[in-house]
Design an enzyme around this catalytic site. Structure first.
Site, short mmCIF file in Angstrom:
data_model
loop_
_atom_site.label_atom_id
_atom_site.label_comp_id
_atom_site.label_asym_id
_atom_site.label_seq_id
_atom_site.Cartn_x
_atom_site.Cartn_y
_atom_site.Cartn_z
N ASN A 139 -9.81 -8.76 27.43
CA ASN A 139 -9.16 -7.01 27.24
C ASN A 139 -8.08 -7.18 27.11
O ASN A 139 -7.35 -6.72 28.67
CB ASN A 139 -10.46 -6.69 27.71
CG ASN A 139 -11.82 -7.37 26.98
OD1 ASN A 139 -12.05 -6.31 26.12
ND2 ASN A 139 -12.63 -7.62 27.70
N GLU A 143 -7.73 -9.38 23.21
CA GLU A 143 -9.33 -8.46 22.26
C GLU A 143 -8.57 -7.05 22.65
O GLU A 143 -8.89 -6.40 24.06
CB GLU A 143 -10.17 -8.00 22.91
CG GLU A 143 -11.43 -10.05 23.08
CD GLU A 143 -12.78 -10.00 23.84
OE1 GLU A 143 -13.12 -8.67 23.39
OE2 GLU A 143 -13.32 -11.47 23.45
N ASP A 191 -12.91 -6.34 19.48
CA ASP A 191 -14.09 -6.06 20.46
C ASP A 191 -14.76 -4.55 19.77
O ASP A 191 -14.56 -3.48 18.75
CB ASP A 191 -13.83 -6.07 21.86
CG ASP A 191 -15.30 -6.09 22.28
OD1 ASP A 191 -15.84 -6.47 21.58
OD2 ASP A 191 -14.80 -5.62 23.50
N GLU A 218 -21.91 -10.44 19.04
CA GLU A 218 -21.98 -9.80 21.12
C GLU A 218 -23.42 -9.24 21.20
O GLU A 218 -23.70 -8.27 20.37
CB GLU A 218 -20.95 -9.35 21.15
CG GLU A 218 -20.72 -8.38 21.03
CD GLU A 218 -19.12 -7.22 21.53
OE1 GLU A 218 -18.49 -8.26 22.52
OE2 GLU A 218 -18.54 -6.28 21.18
#
Length: 235
Positions: free
Chosen positions: A71, A104, A134, A191
């Protein structure tokens, strides 16, 4: 760092491990991210990338999965070429293949300059990195982000996945997102998958890449092996 696998339900292989920020003894991400502000955002973003790469190399992650997902905070990147330098130097030092890295973008972080975000993503892709949005569907921009740039991957927010096998509206919404991403050549990951029913519903919608507690919880400084459901895999 903790690591959580993203699995391919069509092949039962691990597509990637996502590196998740944790405290020194495993404290949750919230306790760490809550200390990040304008005075330390850049230093934190850089330190998190370095630690993720160092630990992934130490755990020999490339032998278990084809990708490492990290991330990043877009508001911490002032110039993509300059800010990525430490990442490239770390990857070289620990002998980590940069073509296996996914960066991400967390859609939940407001970005005042959308053009700046577009430049970040375009620069990263030119350098050979994969990019992902994300928590898609939960943040500030939604589909407007896709109109500006097309990442390699979109990760559906877990609220869209929760009970998708029982809620028709969510299936219709996710089906629409899937059609858009198919047309744009974008891979979709579901997710927050917690039940066999949710996993099966995603498979029915053509989403084979999945992540969540159904397969494995994040492992603190370890690479947990996913457990695949007994139900048939995605076709």
């Amino acid at each position: 760092m903790a690591f959580q696998p993203i699995v391919n339900r069509a092949t039962s292989a691990v597509f990637a491990y996502e590196a998740l920020v944790r405290g020194p003894v495993g404290e949750g991400a919230g306790s760490v991210l809550g200390t990040v502000d304008d005075t330390n955002r850049y230093a934190f973003d850089q330190a998190a990338r370095v630690r993720a790469l160092e630990l992934a190399a130490q755990l020999d992650l490339p032998r278990k999965a084809s990708n490492l997902s990290i991330n990043f905070l877009p508001n911490a990147v002032y110039r993509p070429e300059a800010c990525i330098r430490t990442t490239l130097e770390t990857a070289s030092r620990v002998d980590y293949p940069i073509d296996s890295l996914i960066f991400e973008l967390t859609e939940g972080e407001a970005v005042a300059d959308a053009g700046h975000l577009t430049r970040i993503v375009e620069s990263y892709r030119k350098m050979g990195f994969k990019t992902a949005i994300d928590d898609f569907g939960a943040g500030y921009s939604g589909l407007n982000l896709l109109a500006r740039f097309q990442p390699d991957i979109v990760k559906l927010d877990m609220e869209l996945v929760r009970d998708i096998d029982r809620e028709r509206v969510k299936r219709v919404i996710v089906s629409g997102i899937m059609h858009i991403c198919d047309d744009l050549g974008i891979t979709v990951i579901g997710e927050g998958v917690e039940t066999v029913g949710e996993s099966a519903a995603l498979c029915d919608l053509g989403i084979a890449l999945q992540q969540g507690y159904l397969f494995a919880r994040p492992g603190f400084e370890t690479l947990p092996d996913p457990v695949m459901p007994a139900e048939p895999a995605c076709a």
